[in-house]
Structure formats: C-alpha cells, structure tokens
Write a protein that holds these residues in place. Structure first.
Motif, short mmCIF file in Angstrom:
data_model
loop_
_atom_site.label_atom_id
_atom_site.label_comp_id
_atom_site.label_asym_id
_atom_site.label_seq_id
_atom_site.Cartn_x
_atom_site.Cartn_y
_atom_site.Cartn_z
N THR A 95 -29.51 -31.24 -2.10
CA THR A 95 -29.83 -29.90 -1.62
C THR A 95 -31.31 -29.59 -1.78
N ILE A 96 -31.84 -29.75 -2.97
CA ILE A 96 -33.23 -29.39 -3.25
C ILE A 96 -34.17 -30.58 -3.11
N ASN A 97 -33.80 -31.72 -3.72
CA ASN A 97 -34.71 -32.87 -3.79
C ASN A 97 -34.47 -33.92 -2.72
N ASN A 98 -33.40 -33.77 -1.93
CA ASN A 98 -33.05 -34.75 -0.90
C ASN A 98 -33.01 -36.16 -1.49
N ASP A 99 -32.28 -36.30 -2.60
CA ASP A 99 -32.22 -37.57 -3.32
C ASP A 99 -31.75 -38.72 -2.46
N ILE A 100 -30.78 -38.48 -1.58
CA ILE A 100 -30.29 -39.57 -0.74
C ILE A 100 -31.40 -40.08 0.18
N MET A 101 -32.29 -39.21 0.64
CA MET A 101 -33.40 -39.66 1.47
C MET A 101 -34.32 -40.57 0.66
N HIS A 102 -34.66 -40.16 -0.57
CA HIS A 102 -35.52 -40.99 -1.42
C HIS A 102 -34.86 -42.34 -1.71
N LEU A 103 -33.58 -42.30 -2.05
CA LEU A 103 -32.86 -43.54 -2.33
C LEU A 103 -32.85 -44.43 -1.09
N LYS A 104 -32.49 -43.84 0.03
CA LYS A 104 -32.37 -44.62 1.27
C LYS A 104 -33.71 -45.21 1.69
N ARG A 105 -34.75 -44.39 1.73
CA ARG A 105 -36.05 -44.85 2.23
C ARG A 105 -36.81 -45.76 1.25
N ASN A 106 -36.71 -45.47 -0.05
CA ASN A 106 -37.54 -46.17 -1.03
C ASN A 106 -36.87 -47.38 -1.68
N VAL A 107 -35.55 -47.45 -1.62
CA VAL A 107 -34.85 -48.56 -2.28
C VAL A 107 -33.92 -49.29 -1.31
N ILE A 108 -33.00 -48.56 -0.73
CA ILE A 108 -31.96 -49.18 0.10
C ILE A 108 -32.54 -49.91 1.30
N GLU A 109 -33.49 -49.30 1.99
CA GLU A 109 -34.06 -49.95 3.17
C GLU A 109 -34.75 -51.27 2.83
N ALA A 110 -35.40 -51.32 1.67
CA ALA A 110 -36.03 -52.58 1.24
C ALA A 110 -34.97 -53.65 0.99
N LEU A 111 -33.86 -53.26 0.39
CA LEU A 111 -32.78 -54.22 0.14
C LEU A 111 -32.08 -54.63 1.44
N LEU A 112 -31.85 -53.67 2.32
CA LEU A 112 -31.27 -54.00 3.63
C LEU A 112 -32.15 -55.01 4.38
N HIS A 113 -33.44 -54.81 4.32
CA HIS A 113 -34.41 -55.70 4.97
C HIS A 113 -34.30 -57.13 4.42
N GLU A 114 -33.87 -57.25 3.17
CA GLU A 114 -33.72 -58.57 2.55
C GLU A 114 -32.32 -59.15 2.71
N GLY A 115 -31.48 -58.49 3.51
CA GLY A 115 -30.16 -59.01 3.80
C GLY A 115 -29.03 -58.48 2.94
N VAL A 116 -29.30 -57.53 2.08
CA VAL A 116 -28.25 -56.94 1.26
C VAL A 116 -27.46 -55.97 2.13
N ASN A 117 -26.14 -56.13 2.13
CA ASN A 117 -25.30 -55.20 2.90
C ASN A 117 -24.06 -54.76 2.11
N LYS A 118 -24.03 -55.09 0.83
CA LYS A 118 -22.95 -54.64 -0.06
C LYS A 118 -23.62 -54.02 -1.28
N PHE A 119 -23.28 -52.77 -1.54
CA PHE A 119 -23.94 -52.01 -2.61
C PHE A 119 -22.91 -51.48 -3.60
N ILE A 120 -23.09 -51.82 -4.86
CA ILE A 120 -22.28 -51.26 -5.93
C ILE A 120 -23.16 -50.25 -6.65
N LEU A 121 -22.76 -48.99 -6.60
CA LEU A 121 -23.49 -47.89 -7.23
C LEU A 121 -22.72 -47.48 -8.48
#
Length: 190
Positions: free
Chosen positions: A80-106
């Motif tokens: 709501t306030i910090n848009n945490d999913i955007m930070h997670l998606k743009r700063n971490v997940i996209e880098a891992l997706l780029h390296e072929g990661v497609n299964k994520f355990i959170l």
C-alpha cells in the motif's frame, strides 16, 4: 528483532554476495554494525535491502541449473505505502528470472504483517515464470488471509501442505524437491 537472523546453515553451499549472477553480488557485510532498521527496530546485518524500508530478504539458495531460488523475508510486507512487491519484482526477481530461475520458494515466517494494493505485479511475475511457480512457505495464517483478500493466492501457492515446519532440517535440494512435489500435486488436482 535484531536477534532474528536469516537462515545461515546453507551459507557454505550458497552465498549471494559471492554469486556473480545474484543481485547482491559483491555486497560486504559488517556483522559488528547494526545499521538497517524496520520502524526503528534494528535488524541483523545479514538481511539484504531490496528497496523497501519495511521488508528485507535473504536469498538462501539459488540453483540456476535447476531454475529455483529460496528467499527468506523479514518485516512488514507493505504494498500500500511502500509498493514492496514492485521493489521485490524489479530489484530481485527480474534479475533471477533473467538467469533462468522460474521456481521461487518464499519463506515468510518473519513476515509480521501484510498491507495489500492491487495484484498487477503478482500477476506479471506469475506470467513470467511460465512453466514454473511461486510458493509461499510458512507465512502466518493472518498474513495468508490478507494476501487472499487481495487475490495474491491466484498467483502464489500458499497454505495447507506448504506450512513446512521442518524445512531447516533439509538440504536446499531436498527442500526444493519437497515443495515442487507439493506444487505438482496441487496442479494435478486442477
């Protein structure tokens, strides 16, 4: 809160600071200085900043050959306030997706609260994993309820058999295989 450390027993198997493909490659940790905090409460220096003031994480393990990553979280997940999913998606997940990661355990044992917004980033992430999946393991029940209120459970598998108390007793590979088996079982039911 400063006593809650990310799980460290796999550090000899995988260190995100030493992994050239990790978004945290090259990070230097000062375990004598507590400088990061959530709402004024210091957190252990081993947690990694991803762009959010309220949510920190640690990539516990990544296997690029098998296409999975295990990520532990601490703090308040606040879209709501910090848009945490955007930070997670743009700063971490996209880098891992780029390296072929497609299964994520959170791993969400240390998520203290969730404040939702829309589900666009979750949907985008879900679509980008293609043949993979996203699993939320050990999120507190009240956090899962809030995630469901914002339709996040349409994109992230959670609850039921994904409450895995013994995950720390497993190797990263065995933990991944267990979660993968549970997800495949869910998929076959639909």
């Amino acid at each position: 809160m400063h006593e809650i450390e990310p799980y460290y027993r796999w550090l000899h198997l995988y260190n995100p600071a030493e992994d050239e493909r990790s978004p945290f490659h090259g990070k230097e940790y000062n375990y004598d200085l507590y400088s990061e905090n959530i709402y004024g409460y210091y957190i252990d220096p081993a947690w990694d900043f991803m762009g959010s003031e309220t949510l920190y994480l640690k990539i516990l393990y990544a296997s690029y050959d098998e296409g999975y990553a295990i990520i532990e979280f601490i703090g308040e997940w606040n879209d709501t306030i910090n848009n945490d999913i955007m930070h997670l998606k743009r700063n971490v997940i996209e880098a891992l997706l780029h390296e072929g990661v497609n299964k994520f355990i959170l791993i969400g044992e240390n998520i203290f609260n969730f404040h939702g917004s829309d589900d666009c980033y979750y949907e985008e992430w879900f679509e980008e994993v293609e043949e993979g999946w996203i699993a939320a393991v050990n999120f507190p029940e009240f956090v899962q309820d809030e995630l469901k209120n914002f339709n996040v459970d349409s994109f992230v598998n959670m609850g039921g058999s994904l409450q895995i108390d013994k995950w720390r007793t497993l190797s990263p590979q065995r933990f991944f295989l267990l979660v993968d088996q549970l997800i495949q079982r869910r998929i076959s039911l639909y």
